[in-house]
Design an enzyme around this catalytic site. Structure first.
Site, PDB file in Angstrom:
ATOM      1  N   MET A 116      59.648 -20.573  -0.116  1.00  0.00           N
ATOM      2  CA  MET A 116      60.778 -20.988   0.449  1.00  0.00           C
ATOM      3  C   MET A 116      61.724 -21.439  -0.736  1.00  0.00           C
ATOM      4  O   MET A 116      61.529 -21.986  -1.850  1.00  0.00           O
ATOM      5  CB  MET A 116      60.458 -22.302   1.077  1.00  0.00           C
ATOM      6  N   SER A 141      61.103 -17.498  12.138  1.00  0.00           N
ATOM      7  CA  SER A 141      61.419 -18.341  13.529  1.00  0.00           C
ATOM      8  C   SER A 141      62.478 -19.331  13.122  1.00  0.00           C
ATOM      9  O   SER A 141      62.342 -20.595  13.180  1.00  0.00           O
ATOM     10  CB  SER A 141      60.195 -18.990  13.698  1.00  0.00           C
ATOM     11  N   SER A 200      54.483 -24.065   4.657  1.00  0.00           N
ATOM     12  CA  SER A 200      55.765 -24.355   5.589  1.00  0.00           C
ATOM     13  C   SER A 200      55.192 -24.418   6.795  1.00  0.00           C
ATOM     14  O   SER A 200      54.710 -23.325   7.276  1.00  0.00           O
ATOM     15  CB  SER A 200      56.889 -23.351   5.353  1.00  0.00           C
ATOM     16  N   SER A 243      56.488 -19.038   9.873  1.00  0.00           N
ATOM     17  CA  SER A 243      57.700 -19.947   9.564  1.00  0.00           C
ATOM     18  C   SER A 243      58.825 -19.475   8.957  1.00  0.00           C
ATOM     19  O   SER A 243      60.040 -20.044   9.292  1.00  0.00           O
ATOM     20  CB  SER A 243      57.230 -21.105   8.775  1.00  0.00           C
ATOM     21  N   SER A 244      58.650 -18.162   8.360  1.00  0.00           N
ATOM     22  CA  SER A 244      59.656 -17.403   7.559  1.00  0.00           C
ATOM     23  C   SER A 244      60.612 -16.783   8.490  1.00  0.00           C
ATOM     24  O   SER A 244      61.756 -16.072   8.270  1.00  0.00           O
ATOM     25  CB  SER A 244      58.998 -16.635   6.761  1.00  0.00           C
ATOM     26  N   ASN A 247      66.305 -19.798   1.677  1.00  0.00           N
ATOM     27  CA  ASN A 247      66.448 -18.311   1.616  1.00  0.00           C
ATOM     28  C   ASN A 247      67.467 -17.894   2.692  1.00  0.00           C
ATOM     29  O   ASN A 247      68.207 -17.151   2.303  1.00  0.00           O
ATOM     30  CB  ASN A 247      65.211 -17.851   2.164  1.00  0.00           C
ATOM     31  N   LYS A 265      57.792 -30.630   2.324  1.00  0.00           N
ATOM     32  CA  LYS A 265      56.777 -29.551   2.110  1.00  0.00           C
ATOM     33  C   LYS A 265      55.511 -30.159   1.361  1.00  0.00           C
ATOM     34  O   LYS A 265      55.705 -31.074   0.720  1.00  0.00           O
ATOM     35  CB  LYS A 265      57.539 -28.266   1.296  1.00  0.00           C
ATOM     36  N   CYS A 280      67.234 -24.028   4.906  1.00  0.00           N
ATOM     37  CA  CYS A 280      66.363 -23.168   4.376  1.00  0.00           C
ATOM     38  C   CYS A 280      67.072 -22.425   3.292  1.00  0.00           C
ATOM     39  O   CYS A 280      68.153 -21.873   3.349  1.00  0.00           O
ATOM     40  CB  CYS A 280      66.275 -22.165   5.641  1.00  0.00           C
TER      41      CYS A 280
END
Length: 395
Positions: A317, A69, A308, A66-67, A106, A277, A104
């Site tokens: 996240m 994509s 996530s 998930s981080s 990040n 989440k 997101c």
């Protein structure tokens, strides 16, 4: 049999915080993809390499987590007093689905840097040396993010000595301010959609659980680690290799989403995988992070683990960190109680990769809690730039 040639689209591959994504300028997308819709979704799925039954993303830019994509679109802002509009798509790994329901945190860091790299900020606002304040309109959730991007000789300064747990190498520090981060959706359209700091959820197959349901940064369901059989020191492998555990977490997430008014039926959760989440909290305890580094209980205020897209996150996240910092600042939430209770304007929590500090300014106004700003430090840098290629019949 003839097949269409590949098309190439200008793109930049960036790390932002503990995530990576493919960044596009809106004007560089094919005409059919410059508006929301099926063509844009098909493009992002093909860029990332989804859906992939092998869960490897061999034929795309994704990293099968998930981080990694993720796709981002930036354009000059349509909103007064902002520099850029930032739109984020979370691409599912094993399904033909792009989730546009949240931000997101990040990649918000990389959005500020990319805005400068891509020439989307008025040159008159960029100092030769110093810090450029990039005013970002987060189009998914319609909120303002301020990115304080370091600049050297008129260009984004990417190298530095700021270390971020979950990222291997140091880089330049970028400070993010999330203004008025409480979301505006759900039945209550408030930071606490139910009006309660703690609710009791009836979760099929799990039972009754205490939960804090908050919509700051990103809609998040917080539960106590001890109530679901955990300590809060777990690493990814302990959760992600346990299908029964993942199923229980999804049941909790769905119950929370229903109570928050984000979905009307449990079946709708399948089309809203990015939000809310689900996170579990515990009082501070010493543990070994995924890097092998020892995290001492004395160095943190609490433990938090978050999922996530159905898997435990390797770090935290950014948007969930905003929810953590906000909930920690409000006496009586499960997050605040895990941190020892009382008033606070910042919290340092332990996550699977290490620690993170986040601050939040919360106040009680006319009987309702509000938060004016949440802040944290991250970093970002370009990994590759040029063109991404997809088959010509993609969009």
């Amino acid at each position: 049999m003839a097949h269409p040639a590949q098309i190439r689209i200008p793109a930049t591959y960036m790390r932002g915080g503990t995530s990576k994504g493919v960044f596009f300028r809106l004007q560089d997308l094919p005409a059919s993809c410059q508006q929301p819709g099926a063509a844009r979704d098909r493009l992002f799925l093909r860029v990332i390499g989804s859906p992939d039954p092998y869960a490897a993303h061999i034929d795309g830019m994704g990293g099968a987590t998930s981080s990694t994509s993720k796709c981002v679109i930036l354009s000059k802002s349509s909103v007064p007093d902002h520099d850029v509009d930032y739109l984020y798509g979370q691409v599912a790994i094993d399904k033909p689905f792009v989730d546009w329901s949240g931000n997101c945190g990040n990649l918000s860091t990389a959005a500020g840097a990319f805005a400068l790299h891509a020439g989307l900020v008025d040159p008159a606002r960029i100092p030769d040396n110093g810090v450029c304040v990039v005013r970002i309109w987060q189009a998914n959730i319609r909120k303002t993010i301020i990115a304080h991007v370091p600049v050297s000789q008129g260009q984004v300064q990417e190298s530095g000595d700021f270390e971020l747990d979950g990222v291997t190498f140091p880089a330049a520090e970028i400070v993010l301010d999330f203004l008025d981060p409480s979301d505006d959706e759900g039945e209550g359209a408030a930071m606490f959609p139910t009006g309660n700091l703690v609710d009791e959820l009836e979760v099929p197959g799990v039972g009754k659980l205490q939960a804090t349901l908050i919509t700051a940064g990103i809609p998040t369901v917080f539960v106590n680690a001890a109530d679901i059989g955990y300590t809060g020191t777990e690493l990814r492998e302990q959760i992600n290799t346990d299908p029964a555990a993942l199923q229980r977490f999804e049941a909790i997430r769905v119950a929370g989403a229903l109570r928050m008014g984000l979905i009307k039926t449990p079946e709708e959760a399948a089309t809203r995988q990015h939000t809310p989440k689900i996170a579990f909290v515990a009082p501070p305890a010493s543990y070994s992070a995924s890097s092998g580094k020892t995290i001492a209980a004395a160095d943190i205020d609490l433990l938090v683990r978050a999922l996530s897209m159905g898997k435990l996150h390797h770090a935290m996240m950014g948007t969930c960190a905003v929810a953590i910092g906000t909930a920690a600042a409000i006496p009586g939430t499960l997050v605040n109680l895990a941190a020892g209770g009382g008033a606070r304007d910042a919290v340092r929590f332990g996550h699977p990769s290490g620690t993170l500090r986040v601050g939040a300014a919360a106040c009680l106004l006319d009987g309702s809690w509000t938060v004016s700003k949440a802040s944290m430090s991250r970093s970002a840098r370009i990994l590759m730039e040029g063109w991404v290629r997809v088959p010509g019949d993609t969009c």
